[in-house]
Design a protein around this motif. Structure first.
Motif, PDB file in Angstrom:
ATOM      1  N   GLY A  99       0.991  -1.117  -0.142  1.00 52.29           N
ATOM      2  CA  GLY A  99       0.010  -0.174   0.254  1.00 52.29           C
ATOM      3  C   GLY A  99       0.611   1.366  -0.306  1.00 52.29           C
ATOM      4  O   GLY A  99       0.269   2.033  -0.183  1.00 52.29           O
ATOM      5  N   GLN A 100       1.994   0.993  -0.254  1.00 49.33           N
ATOM      6  CA  GLN A 100       3.179   2.510   0.329  1.00 49.33           C
ATOM      7  C   GLN A 100       2.980   2.860  -1.543  1.00 49.33           C
ATOM      8  O   GLN A 100       3.379   2.395  -2.381  1.00 49.33           O
ATOM      9  CB  GLN A 100       4.598   2.220   1.121  1.00 49.33           C
ATOM     10  CG  GLN A 100       4.550   1.462   1.610  1.00 49.33           C
ATOM     11  CD  GLN A 100       3.593   2.739   2.992  1.00 49.33           C
ATOM     12  OE1 GLN A 100       4.751   3.982   2.465  1.00 49.33           O
ATOM     13  NE2 GLN A 100       3.375   2.575   3.738  1.00 49.33           N
ATOM     14  N   ARG A 101       3.565   4.439  -1.727  1.00 46.66           N
ATOM     15  CA  ARG A 101       2.844   4.744  -3.070  1.00 46.66           C
ATOM     16  C   ARG A 101       4.016   5.885  -2.501  1.00 46.66           C
ATOM     17  O   ARG A 101       4.538   6.993  -2.255  1.00 46.66           O
ATOM     18  CB  ARG A 101       2.298   5.792  -3.196  1.00 46.66           C
ATOM     19  CG  ARG A 101       2.153   6.208  -4.852  1.00 46.66           C
ATOM     20  CD  ARG A 101       0.436   7.242  -4.406  1.00 46.66           C
ATOM     21  NE  ARG A 101       0.677   7.326  -5.986  1.00 46.66           N
ATOM     22  CZ  ARG A 101       1.279   8.733  -6.802  1.00 46.66           C
ATOM     23  NH1 ARG A 101       1.592   9.470  -5.651  1.00 46.66           N
ATOM     24  NH2 ARG A 101       0.885   8.606  -7.732  1.00 46.66           N
ATOM     25  N   TYR A 102       5.374   5.571  -3.988  1.00 51.71           N
ATOM     26  CA  TYR A 102       6.545   6.457  -3.584  1.00 51.71           C
ATOM     27  C   TYR A 102       6.370   7.358  -5.382  1.00 51.71           C
ATOM     28  O   TYR A 102       6.658   6.480  -6.146  1.00 51.71           O
ATOM     29  CB  TYR A 102       7.811   5.560  -4.197  1.00 51.71           C
ATOM     30  CG  TYR A 102       7.704   4.951  -2.837  1.00 51.71           C
ATOM     31  CD1 TYR A 102       7.758   5.197  -1.197  1.00 51.71           C
ATOM     32  CD2 TYR A 102       7.562   3.345  -2.771  1.00 51.71           C
ATOM     33  CE1 TYR A 102       8.250   4.390  -0.582  1.00 51.71           C
ATOM     34  CE2 TYR A 102       7.531   2.359  -1.940  1.00 51.71           C
ATOM     35  CZ  TYR A 102       8.004   3.396  -0.412  1.00 51.71           C
ATOM     36  OH  TYR A 102       7.914   2.185   1.000  1.00 51.71           O
ATOM     37  N   GLN A 103       6.917   8.021  -4.811  1.00 52.93           N
ATOM     38  CA  GLN A 103       6.904   9.144  -5.771  1.00 52.93           C
ATOM     39  C   GLN A 103       8.504   9.936  -6.136  1.00 52.93           C
ATOM     40  O   GLN A 103       9.055  10.279  -5.403  1.00 52.93           O
ATOM     41  CB  GLN A 103       5.733  10.230  -5.975  1.00 52.93           C
ATOM     42  CG  GLN A 103       6.218  11.675  -7.236  1.00 52.93           C
ATOM     43  CD  GLN A 103       5.946  11.273  -8.660  1.00 52.93           C
ATOM     44  OE1 GLN A 103       6.779  10.737  -9.097  1.00 52.93           O
ATOM     45  NE2 GLN A 103       4.063  10.890  -8.596  1.00 52.93           N
ATOM     46  N   PHE A 104       8.873   9.520  -6.953  1.00 52.99           N
ATOM     47  CA  PHE A 104      10.189   9.820  -8.038  1.00 52.99           C
ATOM     48  C   PHE A 104      10.373  10.573  -8.615  1.00 52.99           C
ATOM     49  O   PHE A 104      11.812  11.039  -8.760  1.00 52.99           O
ATOM     50  CB  PHE A 104      10.845   8.129  -8.159  1.00 52.99           C
ATOM     51  CG  PHE A 104      11.204   6.594  -7.269  1.00 52.99           C
ATOM     52  CD1 PHE A 104      11.776   7.264  -6.160  1.00 52.99           C
ATOM     53  CD2 PHE A 104       9.809   6.240  -7.379  1.00 52.99           C
ATOM     54  CE1 PHE A 104      11.950   6.507  -4.939  1.00 52.99           C
ATOM     55  CE2 PHE A 104      10.029   5.198  -6.132  1.00 52.99           C
ATOM     56  CZ  PHE A 104      10.704   4.748  -5.428  1.00 52.99           C
ATOM     57  N   ALA A 105       9.796  11.423  -9.081  1.00 49.47           N
ATOM     58  CA  ALA A 105       9.358  12.304 -10.539  1.00 49.47           C
ATOM     59  C   ALA A 105       9.991  13.855  -9.397  1.00 49.47           C
ATOM     60  O   ALA A 105       8.958  14.315  -8.120  1.00 49.47           O
ATOM     61  CB  ALA A 105       8.065  12.177 -11.351  1.00 49.47           C
ATOM     62  N   ILE A 135       3.840   1.513  -7.134  1.00 53.84           N
ATOM     63  CA  ILE A 135       2.557   1.482  -5.598  1.00 53.84           C
ATOM     64  C   ILE A 135       2.248   0.189  -5.943  1.00 53.84           C
ATOM     65  O   ILE A 135       2.092  -0.450  -6.680  1.00 53.84           O
ATOM     66  CB  ILE A 135       1.073   2.011  -6.226  1.00 53.84           C
ATOM     67  CG1 ILE A 135      -0.031   2.107  -4.493  1.00 53.84           C
ATOM     68  CG2 ILE A 135       0.777   2.056  -7.170  1.00 53.84           C
ATOM     69  CD1 ILE A 135      -0.310   3.101  -4.813  1.00 53.84           C
ATOM     70  N   THR A 136       2.520  -0.445  -4.878  1.00 52.87           N
ATOM     71  CA  THR A 136       2.091  -1.326  -4.376  1.00 52.87           C
ATOM     72  C   THR A 136       1.133  -2.149  -3.438  1.00 52.87           C
ATOM     73  O   THR A 136       0.836  -1.591  -2.500  1.00 52.87           O
ATOM     74  CB  THR A 136       3.230  -2.250  -3.690  1.00 52.87           C
ATOM     75  OG1 THR A 136       5.185  -2.853  -5.115  1.00 52.87           O
ATOM     76  CG2 THR A 136       3.323  -4.028  -3.485  1.00 52.87           C
ATOM     77  N   GLU A 137      -0.075  -2.656  -4.039  1.00 54.49           N
ATOM     78  CA  GLU A 137      -0.795  -3.513  -3.446  1.00 54.49           C
ATOM     79  C   GLU A 137      -1.597  -4.802  -3.177  1.00 54.49           C
ATOM     80  O   GLU A 137      -0.986  -5.343  -4.439  1.00 54.49           O
ATOM     81  CB  GLU A 137      -1.697  -2.329  -3.419  1.00 54.49           C
ATOM     82  CG  GLU A 137      -1.828  -0.558  -3.353  1.00 54.49           C
ATOM     83  CD  GLU A 137      -2.996  -0.328  -4.506  1.00 54.49           C
ATOM     84  OE1 GLU A 137      -3.831  -0.812  -5.416  1.00 54.49           O
ATOM     85  OE2 GLU A 137      -3.701   0.912  -3.771  1.00 54.49           O
ATOM     86  N   PRO A 138      -2.105  -5.427  -2.046  1.00 55.91           N
ATOM     87  CA  PRO A 138      -2.270  -7.092  -2.170  1.00 55.91           C
ATOM     88  C   PRO A 138      -2.759  -7.071  -3.190  1.00 55.91           C
ATOM     89  O   PRO A 138      -3.928  -6.764  -4.260  1.00 55.91           O
ATOM     90  CB  PRO A 138      -3.709  -6.922  -1.581  1.00 55.91           C
ATOM     91  CG  PRO A 138      -3.340  -5.768  -0.590  1.00 55.91           C
ATOM     92  CD  PRO A 138      -2.785  -4.934  -1.511  1.00 55.91           C
TER      93      PRO A 138
END
Length: 731
Positions: free
Chosen positions: A590-596, A709-712
């Motif tokens: 459920g973590q969302r990472y924004q690398f821009a 973003i990684t989710e179940p």
């Protein structure tokens, strides 16, 4: 008679060919690669003799065994050379990938062609001499590998070796040992009756300022300068070696050792992990980074709007300091362009800041001499202002493939040694420059390293760091700071020096206090989890077996072995590490990472290096088993010639290419944008997973979106998806 002779020689030829492939070649390659260790040769004899017996008179079994053996042996040599570890079970699918068997990601070819040729000849000889009709070997011959394996296990139990894994085991033996230990632990867990009560980690995670202050009312300095040198172990400091009675006697950094004699030096200084971003997080945020290969906490910090305010730069900024970060490499790799400002640095600069010309062309960035010359100018600018400041410096020249001028390369046997000597001269000249400026009279200077590149045959060298303190109050500080300290203590130490409040979420002790009681500390380097409680060092290896050593300090040249533990006791060590790993987010799902960061990026004419030329900082992430990862990407052309730009997006695990169904990026033309969205399922946990976006062309671009973003997985898919072992992925 002639027929009988021919019949009797043929089985001998078959056994000789099998022995060449399965025993002689691995033992010869072990010697040639410098992996000599009694346990390793015993491992080769045991597994090799077992494979010989299984392959003799069984062509249908011999062929897959020979092919698997050849790929494993060559793949192990390649991976140990590339990243210093044996393959893990999850890597096995890549051992048949030609990309894996190349020397580097740029495809320089197989590193050990003689080994590959020998394996090919040995396999061909086995195929030509193998027959089903040869007389069977006596049944008691199968006792040989069993006896050898038992001898290896007994030797490991009675006299455990501290050599690297690849020196003690070949890959099949390592996998066999892991499976055996997993089964043993499962049985022990069942017999012990496992408990859900979590272990107590207060001794590792708490702030401890109960020691006696070395400076009664805080220090006299008004500024702080932290210098992190890439990969330098504590053994390079002569005073550290002497204080800990180290048998290592190479004097690679004599000039820095001379400065150490003027400083407060902490010989027993622990590094908690590998990778620069993990070391920076630990020292600047007073918290252990992941004690495994999961997503670095610095990346997780981007999703936390409170923990970052407790990091040292944010704390000093709130007290009126101006805060600055300056490194010699580009900032985008490992997302330091976002992580460092998020920690509280008001000014964050990388290679693009420097206007002075480098002395050496180096793909990572500025060579160390040119870097420190630029940094000296940066300090001069800060000192011209009335505001107190914090500056953190990070070098890059001692990072593989190493940076040094020709005259240094001619004086030393390897580029690594030349680069270390070049850094030694550069940092000594820099400190002399600070003294000439007068900066040492009003600045707390702390010299350390981000991680340790280790030293062959030096115990605990991968976790041995150093910490040198130069302060205006030097006369009140000891020359040698006794006790065990580490990167987790640095943030609390700096705040304590300035007599500033320390947030409760910061862990560790202060270097500027004396403590009468031992402390707990933990580290994860070279695949070994090590916990020290002040009296005993417990070291847990890949077999999930923990060995215990009597040692009042963490770093020691040798320590009495007092036994091993497994089962419930061993699990407590890994459970403590797991709890410390969850200090920020509690996991990746459920973590969302924004690398821009939406900054302008000037492209190069070539993008040959996946690491140095990477345009995005999404590296060493973890995607848990049974999840789906979605990636969205948007790239805008800001300024472009008529030919446009060519962009490539690659993915890697443990620094090796991974093939995923990623759409090809179209050519980026002037005035246009590229938008892309794709996802992939993680049927097994992906660790040390990296995205590499490279581009070449004439012009500049802006990455306005790169989110991960990684989710179940959806429940209807979970019930039907299976992992590679055939196990259903149920929640």
């Amino acid at each position: 008679m002639r027929s009988s002779t021919r019949w009797s020689l043929s089985p001998v030829a078959s056994l000789a060919a099998l022995s060449l492939l399965f025993i002689v070649l691995p033992m010869a390659s072990r010697y040639g690669l410098g992996w000599s260790d009694v346990s390793g040769y015993l491992s080769d004899l045991a597994i090799g003799s077992l494979l010989v017996l299984l392959s003799y008179r069984r062509p249908w079994l011999a062929i897959p065994l020979m092919l698997a053996w050849a790929v494993m042996l060559l793949g192990s040599a390649e991976l140990v050379t590339a990243v210093g570890r044996l393959p893990e079970p999850g890597d096995l699918k890549y051992l048949t990938d030609p990309q894996f068997l190349s020397h580097s990601t740029s495809g320089a070819g197989i590193t050990y062609p003689l080994l590959a040729a020998g394996l090919s000849i040995g396999t061909l000889a086995c195929l030509l001499t193998g027959r089903r009709r040869w007389r069977a070997l006596p049944r008691y011959s199968y006792a040989l590998p069993v006896v050898l394996l038992l001898a290896h296990a007994t030797d490991q139990y009675l006299a455990p070796s501290e050599a690297d894994q690849w020196k003690q085991f070949n890959l099949p033996h390592k996998l066999l040992a892991e499976s055996s230990n997993a089964a043993q632990l499962t049985l022990e867990n069942w017999l012990d009756g496992d408990t859900a009560t979590p272990p107590d980690i207060r001794g590792l995670a708490q702030l401890d300022l109960d020691g006696t202050p070395l400076l009664a009312n805080g220090g006299k300095a008004r500024n702080v300068l932290i210098i992190a040198m890439e990969g330098i172990p504590g053994a390079y400091i002569a005073g550290n070696r002497e204080a800990l009675h180290s048998s290592y006697d190479e004097d690679l950094m004599p000039r820095l050792s001379q400065w150490a004699e003027r400083s407060m030096s902490t010989p027993d200084y622990v590094l908690h992990a590998h990778q620069t971003i993990r070391g920076l997080y630990a020292m600047l945020c007073g918290d252990y980074d992941k004690l495994n290969s999961g997503t670095p906490k610095g990346v997780e910090l981007l999703n936390n709007q409170t923990r970052n305010e407790q990091c040292l730069p944010a704390q000093l900024r709130s007290q009126g300091f101006s805060t600055h970060f300056l490194q010699g490499a580009g900032l985008r790799f490992m997302a330091k362009d976002q992580i460092m400002p998020h920690m509280g640095f008001q000014q964050t600069h990388g290679r693009e800041w420097f206007r002075n010309k480098p002395y050496v062309e180096f793909p990572w960035g500025m060579d160390d001499k040119a870097y420190f010359e630029g940094a000296l100018g940066y300090v001069k600018q800060l000192r011209q202002k009335k505001q107190p400041w914090m500056l953190t410096l990070l070098t890059v020249g001692t990072h593989q493939p190493y940076s040094a001028p020709r005259d240094y390369l001619e004086r030393y046997s390897s580029p690594k040694l030349a680069a270390i000597s070049y850094l030694d001269d550069a940092i000594a000249d820099f400190l002399a420059g600070l003294e000439k400026q007068g900066a040492l009279k009003d600045t707390l200077v702390i010299l350390t390293s981000d991680e340790s590149h280790g030293i062959e045959n030096v115990r605990l060298a991968s976790a041995w760091g150093f910490n040198l303190v130069l302060a205006p109050d030097q006369a009140a500080l000891p020359g040698i700071k006794t006790g065990v300290y580490g990167h987790v203590d640095l943030a609390a130490s700096v705040l304590d020096y300035f007599a500033l409040p320390v947030p409760d979420n910061i862990s560790g002790r202060s270097l500027f206090r004396d403590y009468s009681t031992p402390r707990q500390i933990i580290s994860y380097t070279n695949g070994l989890l090590r916990q020290h409680d002040g009296k005993v060092l417990t070291e847990c290896n890949f077999q999930q077996v923990c060995r215990r050593y009597s040692s009042t300090g963490f770093i020691a040249d040798s320590a009495p072995y007092i036994g091993r533990i497994s089962g419930k006791q061993a699990r407590l060590v890994s459970q403590k590490a797991d709890l410390l790993d969850q200090s920020i987010s509690g996991g990746q799902i459920g973590q969302r990472y924004q690398f821009a960061n939406r900054e302008r990026i000037d492209l190069k004419a070539d993008d040959s290096n996946d690491w140095a030329d990477n345009l995005i900082g999404a590296q060493y992430l973890e995607m848990p088993k049974g999840t789906r990862t979605r990636v969205t990407l948007k790239i805008d052309a800001l300024r472009m010639d008529h030919q446009g730009a060519v962009l490539h997006l690659k993915t890697k695990e443990f620094d090796r290419d991974v093939t995923l169904a990623i759409p090809e990026l179209p050519a980026l033309k002037r005035g246009q944008s590229i938008e892309l969205s794709f996802d992939f399922d993680n049927l097994e946990t992906r660790k040390a997973f990296s995205f590499h976006l490279t581009g070449k062309g004439r012009g500049s671009i802006r990455i306005s979106d790169f989110s991960v973003i990684t989710e179940p997985l959806p429940l209807e898919l979970v019930a039907t998806q299976t992992d590679e072992s055939g196990e259903t992925l149920l929640p």
